[in-house]
Design an enzyme around this catalytic site. Structure first.
Site, PDB file in Angstrom:
ATOM      1  N   ALA A  12       0.801  -1.229   0.000  1.00  7.77           N
ATOM      2  CA  ALA A  12       0.000   0.000   0.000  1.00  7.77           C
ATOM      3  C   ALA A  12       0.832   1.276   0.000  1.00  7.77           C
ATOM      4  O   ALA A  12       0.734   2.098  -0.922  1.00  7.77           O
ATOM      5  CB  ALA A  12      -0.949  -0.015   1.197  1.00  7.77           C
ATOM      6  N   GLU A  36      10.136  -5.777  -3.857  1.00  7.82           N
ATOM      7  CA  GLU A  36       9.114  -6.491  -3.088  1.00  7.82           C
ATOM      8  C   GLU A  36       9.548  -7.947  -2.951  1.00  7.82           C
ATOM      9  O   GLU A  36       9.779  -8.625  -3.955  1.00  7.82           O
ATOM     10  CB  GLU A  36       7.752  -6.391  -3.774  1.00  7.82           C
ATOM     11  CG  GLU A  36       6.685  -7.332  -3.255  1.00  7.82           C
ATOM     12  CD  GLU A  36       6.449  -7.211  -1.762  1.00  7.82           C
ATOM     13  OE1 GLU A  36       6.349  -8.257  -1.091  1.00  7.82           O
ATOM     14  OE2 GLU A  36       6.362  -6.065  -1.256  1.00  7.82           O
ATOM     15  N   CYS A  46      -6.196  -6.673   4.348  1.00  5.72           N
ATOM     16  CA  CYS A  46      -7.407  -6.659   5.188  1.00  5.72           C
ATOM     17  C   CYS A  46      -8.487  -7.600   4.657  1.00  5.72           C
ATOM     18  O   CYS A  46      -9.382  -8.002   5.394  1.00  5.72           O
ATOM     19  CB  CYS A  46      -7.967  -5.245   5.270  1.00  5.72           C
ATOM     20  SG  CYS A  46      -6.826  -4.034   5.965  1.00  5.72           S
ATOM     21  N   TYR A 441     -31.894  11.807   8.555  1.00  9.82           N
ATOM     22  CA  TYR A 441     -32.892  10.989   9.253  1.00  9.82           C
ATOM     23  C   TYR A 441     -33.978  10.543   8.290  1.00  9.82           C
ATOM     24  O   TYR A 441     -34.503  11.323   7.485  1.00  9.82           O
ATOM     25  CB  TYR A 441     -33.548  11.755  10.399  1.00  9.82           C
ATOM     26  CG  TYR A 441     -34.872  11.149  10.804  1.00  9.82           C
ATOM     27  CD1 TYR A 441     -34.909   9.911  11.447  1.00  9.82           C
ATOM     28  CD2 TYR A 441     -36.082  11.769  10.496  1.00  9.82           C
ATOM     29  CE1 TYR A 441     -36.115   9.321  11.782  1.00  9.82           C
ATOM     30  CE2 TYR A 441     -37.299  11.195  10.828  1.00  9.82           C
ATOM     31  CZ  TYR A 441     -37.309   9.969  11.463  1.00  9.82           C
ATOM     32  OH  TYR A 441     -38.497   9.373  11.794  1.00  9.82           O
ATOM     33  N   TRP A 449     -33.459  10.674  16.810  1.00 10.24           N
ATOM     34  CA  TRP A 449     -32.161  10.993  17.414  1.00 10.24           C
ATOM     35  C   TRP A 449     -31.224   9.838  17.108  1.00 10.24           C
ATOM     36  O   TRP A 449     -31.395   8.733  17.607  1.00 10.24           O
ATOM     37  CB  TRP A 449     -32.285  11.188  18.923  1.00 10.24           C
ATOM     38  CG  TRP A 449     -32.793  12.551  19.296  1.00 10.24           C
ATOM     39  CD1 TRP A 449     -34.076  12.921  19.489  1.00 10.24           C
ATOM     40  CD2 TRP A 449     -31.985  13.707  19.505  1.00 10.24           C
ATOM     41  NE1 TRP A 449     -34.148  14.255  19.797  1.00 10.24           N
ATOM     42  CE2 TRP A 449     -32.862  14.765  19.824  1.00 10.24           C
ATOM     43  CE3 TRP A 449     -30.619  13.979  19.450  1.00 10.24           C
ATOM     44  CZ2 TRP A 449     -32.423  16.062  20.092  1.00 10.24           C
ATOM     45  CZ3 TRP A 449     -30.172  15.263  19.730  1.00 10.24           C
ATOM     46  CH2 TRP A 449     -31.074  16.286  20.038  1.00 10.24           C
TER      47      TRP A 449
END
Length: 467
Positions: A12, A36, A46, A441, A449
Site C-alpha cells: 500500500a 518487493e 485486510c 434521518y 435521534w
C-alpha cells in the site's frame, strides 16, 4: 539528468508513493525502482479473512494493481527481491534475488521505506509446527486455504464438515475475523485470548458485548488464556494448543496476535525509531534528520491527534494516505499527513464493531480527566422492520466537554456510525457541539435521534453534572 527513486516494499504505502510520484514526474525526470520480496503488489491484506472464509471468490480480487500493471506504468518493480541493507551515507541499497540468490547494490537519490509490519508470534515451543498459520500477506492466505482444503478433503477430525477443529490465538481484529472465516468453513472454533475480553482496542465493558455475541454464534472464546505450547502429533503436525489450564485440540491453528513495525533495516542503518519501534517522520513523511529518505505505512509511528502522543497503528487507510503524501513530495508537489484519531471497524458474522479516539485506559495514561456514558439504541426507527440493537459508549473530557473517544457494538448499520465521531474528534468538537449536528434521518436509516447524538446528549449532561 534524471533522478532515481528507490522504494522498499511493494504494497500500500510503497506503491502508492511510487504511483503518485510517477504521475508527477516522467520517466525521463525520475526513474523508479521498487523492491518487493513477495510475489504480489498493491493488495488488500485486510481482505484475506474474507477470502479464506469464502466471501471473496479469489485471490486476484484482492489485488488492486499487479506487478505487470506497475511495470506498464514505468515503475521498475522487482518481485521476489529482498532488500538486505540500506547504506544511507552512500545512498544505496543492497538486494538479493530470492530465486537465484544474486546480490547487487542499487543507488538512489531518494528513498522510500515501506517495509510494513511483522506478525507477533508467541515465543512458545511448537509455534513453527506445520499447521500453524499467520495471515500477514497473500502468500500466507494461500498457504492457509491450501491447508484447510487438504484437511477438508481428508475428512480430518471427523466425517464431512463435522468434527474439524480450529484454534485462533488472539482476539483482536484479525483474530475475530479469522474466527468468522473458519466458522463459515464449518470448523469448531476456539479463540484463545490473553486479555480480559476480546477486542482489546475496546474497553472491557464493550468487549464483553463482543464476547457474548461470539458465544451466541458458536465461537468459544477463552479469555485470560496465554498459550504455553503448541502440541504436535507423530507426524509433526499440530494437534492441540496448550495453556496453563487446558489443552485445546486443533487440526489448524491461526495466529492473530498482532504486529510490530518491521524496521530491522532502518535500525541497522541508524535511522530514528520511536517508543514502539516505528520510524519517526515529519508531517511530510520524511524521516527525521534525513532530507532524501521518506517512510510510510505499518513501519512508522504517527501522531495521535487526541492524546498528542506518537502511536503505532497498522491500518491500510493510513498506509495509502501516507504513500500519496510521500509520492507528492518526492514528485515536487507538497502534502502532509497531520495524524490520526485511531478509527477502526470490524465484524464477526453479523456483529459490527467500531472505535475511534481513546479508550479509558489511554485517556488515563495521558493524564486526562473524563466522564463516560453508555447508551442503548437501535439502527433504525424502533417501529421500522429490521431495527437492530446498538450500544454506543462515549468519553468526554471532564473540564471542557471535548470528545475523547467513541466505541460502538451492534448489528447492521452500527459500525460506520463511528465516522461521525471520527470527524468530531478531528475537529476537536465538544459533545455539546455534537448534539447540534444535522445528521440525516428517515425511519429506514435511523431513529429521530441518531444513537451517536443520543450518546453525545448524555455525555453533555454528564460533563455538566461533573461541574
Amino acid at each position: 539528468m534524471s533522478e532515481r527513486l528507490v522504494v522498499i516494499g511493494g504494497d500500500a504505502a510503497g506503491m502508492s508513493a511510487a504511483s503518485q510520484a510517477r504521475r508527477l514526474k516522467s520517466p525521463g525526470e525520475l526513474e523508479i525502482v521498487a523492491f518487493e520480496r513477495g510475489h504480489f503488489s498493491s493488495y488488500s491484506a485486510c481482505g484475506i479473512p474474507y477470502w479464506v472464509g469464502g466471501d471473496v471468490g479469489s485471490r486476484d480480487e484482492l489485488i488492486a494493481r499487479s506487478p505487470e500493471e506497475h511495470r506498464a506504468r514505468d515503475i521498475g518493480l522487482r518481485t521476489r527481491t529482498e532488500v538486505t541493507e540500506i547504506d544511507v551515507d552512500r545512498q544505496r541499497v543492497r538486494s538479493r534475488d530470492l530465486e537465484s540468490g544474486t546480490e547487487e547494490w542499487t543507488g538512489f537519490d531518494k528513498l522510500v521505506i515501506a517495509t510494513g509490519a511483522r506478525p507477533l508470534r508467541p515465543p512458545v515451543p511448537g509455534i513453527d509446527a506445520p499447521g500453524v498459520h499467520g495471515v500477514q500477506n497473500l502468500d500466507d492466505g494461500q498457504a492457509l486455504i491450501d491447508a484447510l482444503s487438504r484437511t477438508e478433503d481428508s475428512g480430518a477430525g471427523g466425517s464431512g464438515a463435522e468434527g474439524r477443529r480450529a484454534v485462533v490465538v488472539g482476539a483482536g481484529y484479525i483474530g475475530v475475523e479469522m474466527a468468522e472465516a473458519l466458522l463459515n468453513r464449518g470448523y469448531e472454533v476456539t479463540v484463545l485470548n490473553r486479555s480480559e475480553q476480546p477486542m482489546a482496542t475496546l474497553d472491557p465493558d464493550m468487549g464483553r458485548l463482543v464476547h457474548a455475541a461470539m458465544d451466541g454464534l458458536g465461537i468459544r472464546t477463552v479469555n485470560s488464556a496465554a498459550v504455553t505450547k503448541v502440541l504436535t502429533g507423530p507426524d509433526g503436525r499440530v494437534r492441540a494448543v496448550a495453556t496453563d489450564d487446558e489443552e485445546y485440540p486443533a487440526d489448524v491453528v491461526v495466529l492473530g496476535t498482532g504486529v510490530e513495525p518491521e524496521t530491522t533495516l532502518a535500525e541497522e542503518a541508524g535511522l530514528p525509531l520511536g517508543a514502539y519501534g516505528g520510524l519517526l517522520t515529519d508531517l511530510a513523511m520524511r524521516v527525521r534528520g534525513h532530507g532524501n529518505v521518506w517512510a510510510g505505512g505499518d513501519c512508522v509511528e504517527v501522531l495521535d491527534l487526541v492524546s498528542g502522543r506518537m502511536r503505532h497503528v497498522a491500518l491500510g487507510t493510513h498506509a495509502n494516505k501516507q504513500g500519496q503524501v510521500i509520492g507528492s513530495n518526492v514528485g515536487g508537489d507538497y502534502a502532509t499527513f497531520p495524524g490520526m484519531v485511531g478509527t477502526a471497524v470490524s465484524k464477526v458474522c453479523d456483529l459490527e464493531i467500531a472505535r475511534t479516539g481513546l479508550r479509558e485506559k489511554e485517556a488515563r495514561e495521558v493524564g486526562l480527566r473524563f466522564v463516560t456514558v453508555t447508551v442503548e439504541s437501535t439502527s433504525r426507527a424502533g417501529y421500522y422492520p429490521g431495527a437492530a440493537p446498538m450500544t454506543v459508549k462515549m468519553l468526554a473530557e471532564r473540564r471542557t466537554g471535548r470528545l475523547l473517544g467513541t466505541q460502538i457494538v451492534g448489528r447492521e448499520g452500527a459500525a460506520k456510525r463511528v465516522d461521525v465521531a471520527a470527524v468530531a474528534l478531528t475537529a476537536k468538537m465538544t459533545v455539546e457541539q455534537m448534539t447540534a449536528l444535522d445528521l440525516g434521518y428517515a425511519p429506514p436509516f435511523s431513529p429521530v435521534w441518531d444513537p451517536v447524538l443520543v450518546a453525545a446528549r448524555k455525555a453533555t449532561a454528564a460533563v455538566r453534572a461533573a461541574g
